[in-house]
Design a protein around this motif. Structure first.
Motif, PDB file in Angstrom:
ATOM      1  N   VAL A 187      41.314  43.503  37.946  1.00  0.00           N
ATOM      2  CA  VAL A 187      40.532  44.180  36.900  1.00  0.00           C
ATOM      3  C   VAL A 187      39.062  44.378  37.384  1.00  0.00           C
ATOM      4  CG1 VAL A 187      39.486  43.989  34.621  1.00  0.00           C
ATOM      5  CG2 VAL A 187      41.927  43.561  34.728  1.00  0.00           C
ATOM      6  N   THR A 188      38.598  43.359  38.361  1.00  0.00           N
ATOM      7  CA  THR A 188      37.199  43.323  38.409  1.00  0.00           C
ATOM      8  C   THR A 188      37.197  44.548  39.722  1.00  0.00           C
ATOM      9  OG1 THR A 188      36.944  40.923  38.048  1.00  0.00           O
ATOM     10  CG2 THR A 188      35.282  41.793  39.667  1.00  0.00           C
ATOM     11  N   MET A 189      37.932  44.526  40.402  1.00  0.00           N
ATOM     12  CA  MET A 189      37.913  45.574  41.715  1.00  0.00           C
ATOM     13  C   MET A 189      38.031  46.835  41.075  1.00  0.00           C
ATOM     14  SD  MET A 189      37.541  44.387  44.950  1.00  0.00           S
ATOM     15  CE  MET A 189      38.275  45.625  45.485  1.00  0.00           C
ATOM     16  N   ILE A 190      39.017  47.213  40.075  1.00  0.00           N
ATOM     17  CA  ILE A 190      39.263  48.469  39.490  1.00  0.00           C
ATOM     18  C   ILE A 190      38.016  49.041  38.649  1.00  0.00           C
ATOM     19  CG2 ILE A 190      40.783  49.744  38.182  1.00  0.00           C
ATOM     20  CD1 ILE A 190      42.917  48.158  38.963  1.00  0.00           C
ATOM     21  N   SER A 191      37.633  48.140  37.814  1.00  0.00           N
ATOM     22  CA  SER A 191      36.387  48.610  36.926  1.00  0.00           C
ATOM     23  C   SER A 191      35.278  48.672  37.689  1.00  0.00           C
ATOM     24  CB  SER A 191      36.479  47.540  35.903  1.00  0.00           C
ATOM     25  OG  SER A 191      36.377  46.218  36.408  1.00  0.00           O
ATOM     26  N   GLY A 192      34.793  47.743  38.551  1.00  0.00           N
ATOM     27  CA  GLY A 192      33.686  47.671  39.354  1.00  0.00           C
ATOM     28  C   GLY A 192      33.638  48.969  40.418  1.00  0.00           C
ATOM     29  N   ASN A 193      34.927  49.483  41.147  1.00  0.00           N
ATOM     30  CA  ASN A 193      34.736  50.658  41.799  1.00  0.00           C
ATOM     31  C   ASN A 193      34.884  51.953  40.922  1.00  0.00           C
ATOM     32  OD1 ASN A 193      35.010  49.728  44.713  1.00  0.00           O
ATOM     33  ND2 ASN A 193      36.876  48.777  44.049  1.00  0.00           N
ATOM     34  N   TRP A 235      36.720  34.307  36.045  1.00  0.00           N
ATOM     35  CA  TRP A 235      36.708  33.874  37.443  1.00  0.00           C
ATOM     36  C   TRP A 235      35.775  32.956  37.643  1.00  0.00           C
ATOM     37  CZ3 TRP A 235      40.495  33.574  40.674  1.00  0.00           C
ATOM     38  CH2 TRP A 235      40.312  33.460  41.878  1.00  0.00           C
ATOM     39  N   CYS A 236      34.767  32.898  37.192  1.00  0.00           N
ATOM     40  CA  CYS A 236      33.663  31.856  37.347  1.00  0.00           C
ATOM     41  C   CYS A 236      34.181  30.474  36.578  1.00  0.00           C
ATOM     42  CB  CYS A 236      32.337  32.233  36.492  1.00  0.00           C
ATOM     43  SG  CYS A 236      31.587  33.517  37.472  1.00  0.00           S
ATOM     44  N   VAL A 237      34.844  30.910  35.286  1.00  0.00           N
ATOM     45  CA  VAL A 237      35.483  29.680  34.718  1.00  0.00           C
ATOM     46  C   VAL A 237      36.414  28.885  35.321  1.00  0.00           C
ATOM     47  CG1 VAL A 237      36.502  28.729  32.444  1.00  0.00           C
ATOM     48  CG2 VAL A 237      34.491  30.552  32.395  1.00  0.00           C
ATOM     49  N   ALA A 238      37.346  30.000  36.006  1.00  0.00           N
ATOM     50  CA  ALA A 238      38.637  29.439  36.783  1.00  0.00           C
ATOM     51  C   ALA A 238      38.086  28.526  37.930  1.00  0.00           C
ATOM     52  CB  ALA A 238      39.337  30.686  37.130  1.00  0.00           C
ATOM     53  N   GLY A 239      36.554  28.863  38.567  1.00  0.00           N
ATOM     54  CA  GLY A 239      36.315  28.193  39.431  1.00  0.00           C
ATOM     55  C   GLY A 239      36.236  26.602  39.170  1.00  0.00           C
ATOM     56  N   LEU A 240      35.951  26.480  37.875  1.00  0.00           N
ATOM     57  CA  LEU A 240      35.697  24.989  37.599  1.00  0.00           C
ATOM     58  C   LEU A 240      37.027  24.055  37.483  1.00  0.00           C
ATOM     59  CD1 LEU A 240      33.541  25.892  34.263  1.00  0.00           C
ATOM     60  CD2 LEU A 240      32.868  24.830  36.641  1.00  0.00           C
ATOM     61  N   ARG A 241      38.087  24.492  37.898  1.00  0.00           N
ATOM     62  CA  ARG A 241      39.134  23.933  38.064  1.00  0.00           C
ATOM     63  C   ARG A 241      39.119  23.017  39.280  1.00  0.00           C
ATOM     64  NH1 ARG A 241      43.949  25.294  35.343  1.00  0.00           N
ATOM     65  NH2 ARG A 241      45.058  24.949  37.413  1.00  0.00           N
ATOM     66  N   ALA A 242      38.251  21.907  39.376  1.00  0.00           N
ATOM     67  CA  ALA A 242      38.296  21.250  40.496  1.00  0.00           C
ATOM     68  C   ALA A 242      39.476  20.551  41.009  1.00  0.00           C
ATOM     69  CB  ALA A 242      37.130  20.071  40.237  1.00  0.00           C
ATOM     70  N   GLY A 260      31.902  42.890  45.902  1.00  0.00           N
ATOM     71  CA  GLY A 260      32.365  42.413  47.517  1.00  0.00           C
ATOM     72  C   GLY A 260      32.653  40.785  47.099  1.00  0.00           C
ATOM     73  N   MET A 261      32.063  40.013  46.239  1.00  0.00           N
ATOM     74  CA  MET A 261      32.507  38.652  45.987  1.00  0.00           C
ATOM     75  C   MET A 261      33.857  38.610  45.516  1.00  0.00           C
ATOM     76  SD  MET A 261      29.218  36.401  44.651  1.00  0.00           S
ATOM     77  CE  MET A 261      28.926  37.637  43.142  1.00  0.00           C
ATOM     78  N   ALA A 262      34.533  39.692  44.645  1.00  0.00           N
ATOM     79  CA  ALA A 262      35.648  39.683  44.169  1.00  0.00           C
ATOM     80  C   ALA A 262      36.850  39.724  45.382  1.00  0.00           C
ATOM     81  CB  ALA A 262      35.777  40.518  43.057  1.00  0.00           C
ATOM     82  N   MET A 263      36.233  40.663  46.332  1.00  0.00           N
ATOM     83  CA  MET A 263      37.219  40.849  47.360  1.00  0.00           C
ATOM     84  C   MET A 263      37.414  39.670  48.324  1.00  0.00           C
ATOM     85  SD  MET A 263      39.007  43.581  48.356  1.00  0.00           S
ATOM     86  CE  MET A 263      40.514  42.419  48.628  1.00  0.00           C
ATOM     87  N   ILE A 321      42.891  38.846  37.046  1.00  0.00           N
ATOM     88  CA  ILE A 321      41.604  38.968  36.930  1.00  0.00           C
ATOM     89  C   ILE A 321      40.763  39.540  38.171  1.00  0.00           C
ATOM     90  CG2 ILE A 321      39.564  37.057  37.387  1.00  0.00           C
ATOM     91  CD1 ILE A 321      41.091  35.277  35.819  1.00  0.00           C
ATOM     92  N   LEU A 322      40.800  39.493  39.285  1.00  0.00           N
ATOM     93  CA  LEU A 322      40.311  40.098  40.296  1.00  0.00           C
ATOM     94  C   LEU A 322      40.802  41.405  40.548  1.00  0.00           C
ATOM     95  CD1 LEU A 322      40.928  37.179  43.369  1.00  0.00           C
ATOM     96  CD2 LEU A 322      39.000  37.802  42.001  1.00  0.00           C
TER      97      LEU A 322
END
Length: 410
Positions: free
Chosen positions: A92-98, A70-77, A115-118, A89-90
């Motif tokens: 997997v982040t939410m499920i694995s993190g919780n 997701w950090c890399v995806a943010g480089l898509r200016a 929290g940032m993923a949400m 991406i989000l």
């Protein structure tokens, strides 16, 4: 904003785009994500009591790997992340993190990424899809809590965390709404600027058309008539038997045409340089000049309640009056002249009437020439001008004298 003149597009060079790494909006998105990832990767190994079981390691790798993507995806200016990428991406982040924070409570640093993923989910995904990602995270919390055997008091903390996730989703949705409004405002501003440029371009074209019409009405016909007179003079002087007397008369006519054309040109330039005065005032001045120059009686009478007319209408009436007065001065032999401007409910009418010859009362003077051979505008040109504003022009003999009448709906 650059002013567009003479109907030409702006020639300002385009501003080169900034390099990706220097775009402030990009770092506003990416930097918090990178800091959150660094906090988790650096802080978790030093968490007191954290047991690094196989399950914990797998969940940390899944959460951190997905968030790194997701950090890399943010480089898509300049281009949004496709929904087909953002959801897995989000999710997997939410499920694995919780699952991580329920199965291993000592890994609470992971809540920074969750929290940032949400927030990102609410900001970049449609409401229904973002709600589905939130539901997946809540389900992971429930499964993790059941597997870990949470007591009743711990479930209250889970409920509080779910409320916090919901608040993060609402914050992301609010940010998305503000961004949408900002984009709409920028688009509206761009459209407004384009409309102003088009308006300026249209005004420039209209002014050029007006100047072209003035040049045609004044110079073209005068110079054309002058050329005809000079051609005839040349023919008279180069004939086998030169007709000097007629040639002299033609030269005099040519001089008169040139003087008349110069006078009308100066008048047209004065109109272009300054605002045209109100029509009754301009007609009063014309009639006064005619009376002074010709010595013939002349009056102007407005009828009805004067009102502001469109500039094209006022200029057309003024040109008709000028042509009619010029013809009367040359052909009416000092007869009385009356100019009437009538303001009616649905139209405005201008009438120029030159009285009958002598005491006969029924004959009108000779018909004014139409094609501009006398250096004036010509009734044909006036008729064309009135047709452009949906008006009408009539001219002809009447029992009272020669009458020119212009009518325009207004």
């Amino acid at each position: 904003m650059a002013v567009i003149t003479e109907g030409e597009p702006s020639s300002a060079p385009p501003v080169p785009p900034r390099p990706i790494l220097l775009r402030p909006d990009l770092w506003q998105r990416v930097l918090p994500r990178v800091l959150g990832l660094a906090l988790v990767l650096v802080g978790l190994p030093f968490s007191d009591g954290l047991v690094w079981s196989a399950t914990t390691c797998v969940l940390v790798v899944l959460m951190s790997g997905a968030w790194a993507l997701w950090c890399v995806a943010g480089l898509r200016a300049g281009s949004p992340v496709p929904e087909a990428w953002a959801v897995p991406i989000l999710g997997v982040t939410m499920i694995s993190g919780n699952l991580l924070i329920t199965l291993e409570p000592k890994a609470m640093l992971a809540t920074a990424i969750i929290g940032m993923a949400m927030v990102s989910s609410g900001a970049v995904l449609p409401t229904l899809v973002s709600s589905a990602v939130l539901a997946a995270g809540v389900l992971a919390l429930a499964i993790g809590g059941i597997v870990a055997g949470f007591p009743g008091q711990a479930w209250a903390e889970v409920a509080a965390w779910i409320a916090a996730l919901l608040a993060c989703q609402l914050a992301g949705a609010t940010r998305r709404s503000i961004g949408t409004q900002h984009a709409q405002a920028e688009e509206l501003l761009l459209q407004t600027r384009r409309a102003q440029e088009e308006k300026q371009r249209a005004a420039a074209l209209a002014e050029r058309t007006r100047i072209a019409r003035e040049i045609h009405d004044v110079l073209a016909q005068s110079l054309g008539a002058l050329a005809v007179q000079l051609d005839v003079t040349d023919s008279l002087l180069t004939a086998d038997l030169p007709r000097t007397g007629e040639a002299v008369e033609r030269v005099r006519n040519a001089r008169r045409i040139a003087v008349d054309g110069l006078t009308e040109t100066r008048r047209a330039i004065a109109v272009l340089r300054t605002d045209t005065p109100p029509l009754p005032e301009a007609l009063t001045a014309l009639v006064h000049d005619h009376r002074t120059a010709s010595g013939a009686p002349a009056t102007f009478t407005p009828v009805g309640t004067p009102r502001t007319l469109e500039p094209e209408v006022g200029l057309a009436f003024l040109r008709v009056a000028q042509e009619s007065l010029a013809n009367a001065a040359k052909h009416a032999d000092g007869r009385e002249l009356t100019v009437t401007l009538e303001y009616e409910e649905d139209q405005v009418r201008l009438t120029v009437l030159s009285g009958p010859v002598g005491s006969g009362g029924g004959e009108a003077g000779p018909r004014p020439r139409v094609v501009g051979m006398d250096g004036g505008y010509g009734l044909a040109g006036m008729r064309e001008r009135l047709l452009l504003i949906c008006g009408d022009l009539t001219a002809g003999p009447t029992p009272e004298g020669w009458r020119v009448q212009a009518e325009v709906p207004a």
